[in-house]
Design a protein around this motif. Structure first.
Motif: not given
Lengths: 275, 275
Positions: A20-48
């Motif tokens: 389940g990709l219940d991806t909450d911007l507030r819970k995305v690890p800090a280092h990913l907030h530098r990415e242009p799209d932190p939610i997608f950056a998080f999901n991509r790594q979760i999917i991989d």
């Protein structure tokens, strides 16, 4: 995706795990907030990280639409990124009068309109047949109808007695006249394992999407024992316990480990309960 | 918006008309397709044309989300454009487990998250109390709960007998323990006028949002006779009959005329039935 292709993938992976990709911007690890799209950056790594251990992904649409247009863009990129061999579920709980449900169907099934191309969407049954069938007009796409949900509020109406069993039993009975197990699945919460045997009598062939294992406390063993049929017939979802297994830079590795633990358990149950 | 402010606006306008913004790109007049945002260009003109005759606007969210991120942008612009004195309803039929419903609430009520700031959202009751109350955590915002809808499928489950009346009656009864008439309204289809007297006994003070007049064939006279209470207690929605009154360049003028016809009829019923 067909019923047979889904079962084949389950056998090949020895897994009926849906992440389940219940991806909450507030819970995305800090280092990913530098990415242009932190939610997608998080999901991509979760999917991989989890792809070896699951057969389905289920973005919870609320988490994306709460962010407005940029949330929908993250959702588009996420669905596009998931390989076509995985069953993709828009957990959206939609349902409205016919012409409106037709538009919700376009939202999740017609990439030329919305940019999204899911295999399935979750639908609430309250408005009845003509709120559900427009989703089935899209060839090869699935409706996953709410039957008995995992939350406390499921007692308020779903378990009310009606002349032919409880309301959720009536939903199971009536909706089977709308489509077969090749196009229709049901949501049954993992916290409702006591009802699973009874549900299996009513819908022996259908797949059940089972949320509530993990953070919500449902038992994978009970769900598998009472819910599995000869085509497995289960997609067990885990969201928070996998994607938020760690809040640090190792979140993907920890997610992979959590998914693997569930897959190994599922392989045992497939051995034991596949009827 | 408060219950009192809504009633005051109704008295001032002599209207309880809600204009449904079910704006379908395929039905937007040809000359507007040259605009950078045809949906918003259409809505803006409809709002300008009908504002004298209505008290509420109800965008049907399906029509916007079917277009992906650009649809959500049109929706944002539309809601921003509607003057604050009008009651705005996100017709979204949402509802999920608590933490997810909380995110749907942010979608429609928290402009800092999604860019949208509606007064109310329509919610499906199937998942019970904890799927509804997160919307009520937003101060001053409203839930409009589905009770008895206007479509044929409303017979499938909503009218099923339960120990204390039909399912929709049970929804009316149970949900009143969640919030009062100052925060909660109900959807009752205009095609269900036969049930309105009974519904008014169960929820004497609540506002009812009544779709189904016009294109769906419900009678405004019957709805008003059986549904009106001493604070009017009705928001009657018309969508297609107003916004698609003409497919030509005169669409806004024709929409204005349709809205005025309904307003004049409503003024008579306010005179006659306001109890």
């Amino acid at each position: 995706m067909t019923y047979e292709a889904l079962f084949e993938h389950i056998q090949q992976k020895q897994s009926y795990l849906c992440v389940g990709l219940d991806t909450d911007l507030r819970k995305v690890p800090a280092h990913l907030h530098r990415e242009p799209d932190p939610i997608f950056a998080f999901n991509r790594q979760i999917i991989d990280a989890t792809a070896d251990y699951c057969v389905a992904y289920k973005p919870n649409v609320a988490f994306y639409e709460a962010l407005g247009p940029r949330g929908w863009e993250s959702l588009q990129k996420t669905v596009e990124y998931i390989p076509k061999t995985y069953f993709t579920i828009a957990d959206a709980k939609r349902g409205d009068i016919g012409n409106t449900s037709g538009l919700y169907a376009r939202t999740f099934f017609d990439a030329s309109s919305s940019g999204l191309d899911f295999d399935a969407v979750t639908v609430a049954p309250y408005m009845g047949r003509d709120s559900v069938t427009p989703f089935l007009d899209f060839e090869g796409k699935w409706v996953i109808l709410l039957a008995l949900t995992s939350n406390v509020g499921s007692d308020d109406f779903q378990r009310l007695p009606t002349p032919e069993g409880t309301l959720y039993e009536q939903v199971l009975r009536t909706s089977q006249t709308w489509a077969g197990p090749d196009r229709l699945m049901y949501v049954v919460g993992a916290t409702q394992a006591d009802a699973l045997q009874q549900i299996r009598q009513l819908v022996p062939e259908h797949f059940l999407l089972v949320p509530g294992v993990g953070a919500q406390g449902g038992s994978l063993e009970e769900v598998s024992r009472y819910g599995m049929n000869r085509s497995c017939g289960l997609l067990v979802n885990a969201s928070r316990s996998i994607i938020y297994a760690s809040a640090g830079p190792d979140f993907a590795e920890k997610a992979r480990q959590e998914a693997q633990v569930l897959q190994l358990e599922m392989a045992r149950y497939l051995e034991k309960y596949l009827g």
